[in-house]
Design a protein around this motif. Structure first.
Motif, PDB file in Angstrom:
ATOM      1  N   ALA A 113      -1.567  48.365  -1.357  1.00  0.00           N
ATOM      2  CA  ALA A 113      -0.201  47.860  -1.478  1.00  0.00           C
ATOM      3  C   ALA A 113      -0.053  46.493  -0.818  1.00  0.00           C
ATOM      4  CB  ALA A 113       0.781  48.866  -0.873  1.00  0.00           C
ATOM      5  N   ALA A 114      -0.756  46.288   0.303  1.00  0.00           N
ATOM      6  CA  ALA A 114      -0.701  45.002   1.002  1.00  0.00           C
ATOM      7  C   ALA A 114      -1.270  43.903   0.117  1.00  0.00           C
ATOM      8  CB  ALA A 114      -1.461  45.090   2.323  1.00  0.00           C
ATOM      9  N   VAL A 115      -2.399  44.177  -0.541  1.00  0.00           N
ATOM     10  CA  VAL A 115      -3.007  43.187  -1.443  1.00  0.00           C
ATOM     11  C   VAL A 115      -2.047  42.848  -2.589  1.00  0.00           C
ATOM     12  CG1 VAL A 115      -4.850  42.796  -3.103  1.00  0.00           C
ATOM     13  CG2 VAL A 115      -5.375  43.766  -0.869  1.00  0.00           C
ATOM     14  N   GLY A 116      -1.379  43.868  -3.129  1.00  0.00           N
ATOM     15  CA  GLY A 116      -0.421  43.622  -4.203  1.00  0.00           C
ATOM     16  C   GLY A 116       0.719  42.728  -3.752  1.00  0.00           C
ATOM     17  N   MET A 117       1.219  42.934  -2.531  1.00  0.00           N
ATOM     18  CA  MET A 117       2.284  42.097  -2.014  1.00  0.00           C
ATOM     19  C   MET A 117       1.813  40.668  -1.783  1.00  0.00           C
ATOM     20  SD  MET A 117       4.108  44.769   0.650  1.00  0.00           S
ATOM     21  CE  MET A 117       5.335  43.571   1.147  1.00  0.00           C
ATOM     22  N   LEU A 118       0.568  40.519  -1.323  1.00  0.00           N
ATOM     23  CA  LEU A 118       0.016  39.168  -1.106  1.00  0.00           C
ATOM     24  C   LEU A 118      -0.134  38.428  -2.423  1.00  0.00           C
ATOM     25  CD1 LEU A 118      -2.693  39.911   1.608  1.00  0.00           C
ATOM     26  CD2 LEU A 118      -0.526  38.729   1.941  1.00  0.00           C
ATOM     27  N   LEU A 119      -0.621  39.143  -3.447  1.00  0.00           N
ATOM     28  CA  LEU A 119      -0.801  38.502  -4.760  1.00  0.00           C
ATOM     29  C   LEU A 119       0.533  38.117  -5.386  1.00  0.00           C
ATOM     30  CD1 LEU A 119      -3.606  40.732  -6.340  1.00  0.00           C
ATOM     31  CD2 LEU A 119      -3.795  38.371  -5.553  1.00  0.00           C
ATOM     32  N   SER A 120       1.568  38.867  -5.086  1.00  0.00           N
ATOM     33  CA  SER A 120       2.885  38.546  -5.656  1.00  0.00           C
ATOM     34  C   SER A 120       3.432  37.230  -5.133  1.00  0.00           C
ATOM     35  CB  SER A 120       3.870  39.678  -5.343  1.00  0.00           C
ATOM     36  OG  SER A 120       4.131  39.749  -3.952  1.00  0.00           O
TER      37      SER A 120
ATOM     38  N   VAL B 212      -0.381  47.569   7.975  1.00  0.00           N
ATOM     39  CA  VAL B 212      -1.497  48.412   7.541  1.00  0.00           C
ATOM     40  C   VAL B 212      -2.035  49.219   8.711  1.00  0.00           C
ATOM     41  CG1 VAL B 212      -3.849  48.392   6.604  1.00  0.00           C
ATOM     42  CG2 VAL B 212      -2.112  46.857   5.649  1.00  0.00           C
ATOM     43  N   ARG B 213      -2.137  48.592   9.889  1.00  0.00           N
ATOM     44  CA  ARG B 213      -2.651  49.292  11.072  1.00  0.00           C
ATOM     45  C   ARG B 213      -1.746  50.444  11.494  1.00  0.00           C
ATOM     46  NH1 ARG B 213      -1.738  49.237  16.354  1.00  0.00           N
ATOM     47  NH2 ARG B 213      -0.132  47.646  16.094  1.00  0.00           N
ATOM     48  N   GLN B 214      -0.435  50.249  11.343  1.00  0.00           N
ATOM     49  CA  GLN B 214       0.527  51.285  11.718  1.00  0.00           C
ATOM     50  C   GLN B 214       0.788  52.289  10.605  1.00  0.00           C
ATOM     51  OE1 GLN B 214       3.935  48.951  12.863  1.00  0.00           O
ATOM     52  NE2 GLN B 214       2.864  47.974  14.581  1.00  0.00           N
ATOM     53  N   ARG B 215      -0.016  52.185   9.535  1.00  0.00           N
ATOM     54  CA  ARG B 215       0.063  53.120   8.405  1.00  0.00           C
ATOM     55  C   ARG B 215       1.387  53.030   7.642  1.00  0.00           C
ATOM     56  NH1 ARG B 215      -4.174  52.898  10.676  1.00  0.00           N
ATOM     57  NH2 ARG B 215      -5.752  54.553  10.816  1.00  0.00           N
ATOM     58  N   GLN B 216       2.062  51.874   7.764  1.00  0.00           N
ATOM     59  CA  GLN B 216       3.287  51.679   7.000  1.00  0.00           C
ATOM     60  C   GLN B 216       2.991  51.193   5.583  1.00  0.00           C
ATOM     61  OE1 GLN B 216       5.515  48.905   9.339  1.00  0.00           O
ATOM     62  NE2 GLN B 216       5.875  50.334  11.035  1.00  0.00           N
ATOM     63  N   LEU B 217       1.836  50.587   5.410  1.00  0.00           N
ATOM     64  CA  LEU B 217       1.392  50.084   4.113  1.00  0.00           C
ATOM     65  C   LEU B 217      -0.071  50.459   3.913  1.00  0.00           C
ATOM     66  CD1 LEU B 217       2.650  46.396   3.598  1.00  0.00           C
ATOM     67  CD2 LEU B 217       3.145  48.352   2.148  1.00  0.00           C
ATOM     68  N   SER B 218      -0.436  50.758   2.675  1.00  0.00           N
ATOM     69  CA  SER B 218      -1.853  50.958   2.376  1.00  0.00           C
ATOM     70  C   SER B 218      -2.484  49.594   2.112  1.00  0.00           C
ATOM     71  CB  SER B 218      -2.015  51.840   1.140  1.00  0.00           C
ATOM     72  OG  SER B 218      -1.561  51.163  -0.016  1.00  0.00           O
ATOM     73  N   PRO B 219      -3.796  49.462   2.293  1.00  0.00           N
ATOM     74  CA  PRO B 219      -4.437  48.178   1.991  1.00  0.00           C
ATOM     75  C   PRO B 219      -4.202  47.730   0.553  1.00  0.00           C
ATOM     76  CG  PRO B 219      -5.921  49.595   3.235  1.00  0.00           C
ATOM     77  CD  PRO B 219      -4.733  50.432   2.880  1.00  0.00           C
TER      78      PRO B 219
END
Length: 333
Positions: A324-331, A315-322
């Motif tokens: 999208a990151a939350v969606g991956m964590l929930l998966s 997220v910090r390197q702008r490779q993922l949006s927050p």
């Protein structure tokens, strides 16, 4: 645990105190005790007392408890105090103002710290209230920490919510914009012997006319129309009840009889379907809160610190949006 629950149902105050401590400390066996005692709850009338610091909530609770005792009713008091963000401790000083109740076997007082929980209550407040209910008290008074404009958790626990105000805490506009007033079933102007009390009463009544989420019927072109409905969540919807404004001087016991009558009037109003509706709303919010906490704990257990650091870096390197990151964590659940 079976022995403690049996003793509590028999009126043993020491068993009640021990079980309250286990709930606050999140002892695993506490859930078993709550399950055993749940069928014995639902008899007490739960009254929430909230308001800004310095309005005299503790003195008012003390006077209210004495009023209920004069009626022959037993009273349990749950006083929630803020936790220091530095030391982690709490003063638990409400008992200093409730010394008049000491020695009365019909009164049980329990202080508890918020332990960082927001909303005016501690995380274990609902469960502690259920224990007091199962212990056979007629009335349970729940005093929140000093609340501001949005700490409204008490309305999800209490049947009657008292919001305490006092003269000199702000101008008329400040009173009108205080969202916490919208949860009030009874509005109390305490310290009514001080200058500015009548101005505070007028400001509160103006607030009720302008913005309280109670539907009002008016005539328009010969037809009754509903106006004044505020956009509130289902958990905060109120019945067709107009809050009563009561003036008190708690330290001198003035106005307490009028406050007791206002509580009685609201309790009488909440009979039948209206009371069932409020109970369902409170349970709905509690179940969703508990589900949210359980899911977050499960996610934390399933997520390694290394995976979380990697996600943060992406997220910090702008490779993922927050998002999208939350969606991956929930998966990963």
């Amino acid at each position: 645990m079976d022995n403690l629950t049996t003793q509590l149902l028999a009126g043993n105050r020491r068993a009640l105190a021990r079980l309250l401590s286990q709930i606050e400390n999140q002892v695993e066996t506490a859930a078993e005790a709550l399950a055993q005692l749940h069928p014995h709850t639902g008899r007490a009338w739960i009254i929430g007392v909230t308001g800004a610091p310095g309005t005299g909530k503790s003195s008012l609770v003390n006077a209210l408890a004495q009023g209920f005792r004069q009626r022959g009713q037993t009273v349990a008091i749950l006083a929630v105090d803020p936790t220091s963000p530095f030391s982690g401790g709490a003063i638990l000083g409400d008992r200093i103002r409730m010394r008049d109740l000491s020695g009365d076997s019909g009164v049980f007082i329990r202080s508890m710290a918020t332990r960082g929980s927001l909303g005016g209550l501690a995380r274990a407040t609902r469960d502690c209230v259920r224990l007091m209910d199962a212990a056979g008290f007629d009335v349970i008074l729940v005093e929140t920490v000093g609340a501001g404009q949005s700490e409204i958790d008490i309305v999800r626990t209490a049947y009657t919510t008292i919001v305490v105000e006092a003269p000199g805490l702000g101008d008329d506009v400040q009173a009108i914009k205080a969202g916490i007033l919208e949860i009030a079933d009874v509005l109390v102007v305490n310290k009514a012997d001080r200058p500015g009390a009548q101005q505070t009463v007028r400001a509160l009544r103006a607030m009720l006319e302008l913005g309280h989420p109670v539907a009002r019927q008016v005539s328009h072109h010969g037809q009754l129309m509903t106006v004044g409905e505020a956009p509130v969540s289902s958990a905060l919807q109120v019945e067709d009840w107009s809050p009563i404004v009561v003036e008190t001087v708690a330290t001198e016991k003035k106005g307490i009889d009028a406050l007791l009558e206002a509580i009685d009037a609201h309790r009488a109003h909440l009979q039948g379907e209206a009371f069932v509706k409020r109970q369902r709303q409170n349970i709905e919010v509690e179940l969703l809160d508990r589900l949210q906490t359980a899911l977050l704990e499960r996610l934390n257990r399933s997520l390694s610190s290394e995976a979380l650091r990697d996600m943060i870096d992406q997220v910090r390197q702008r490779q993922l949006s927050p998002q999208a990151a939350v969606g991956m964590l929930l998966s990963r659940l």
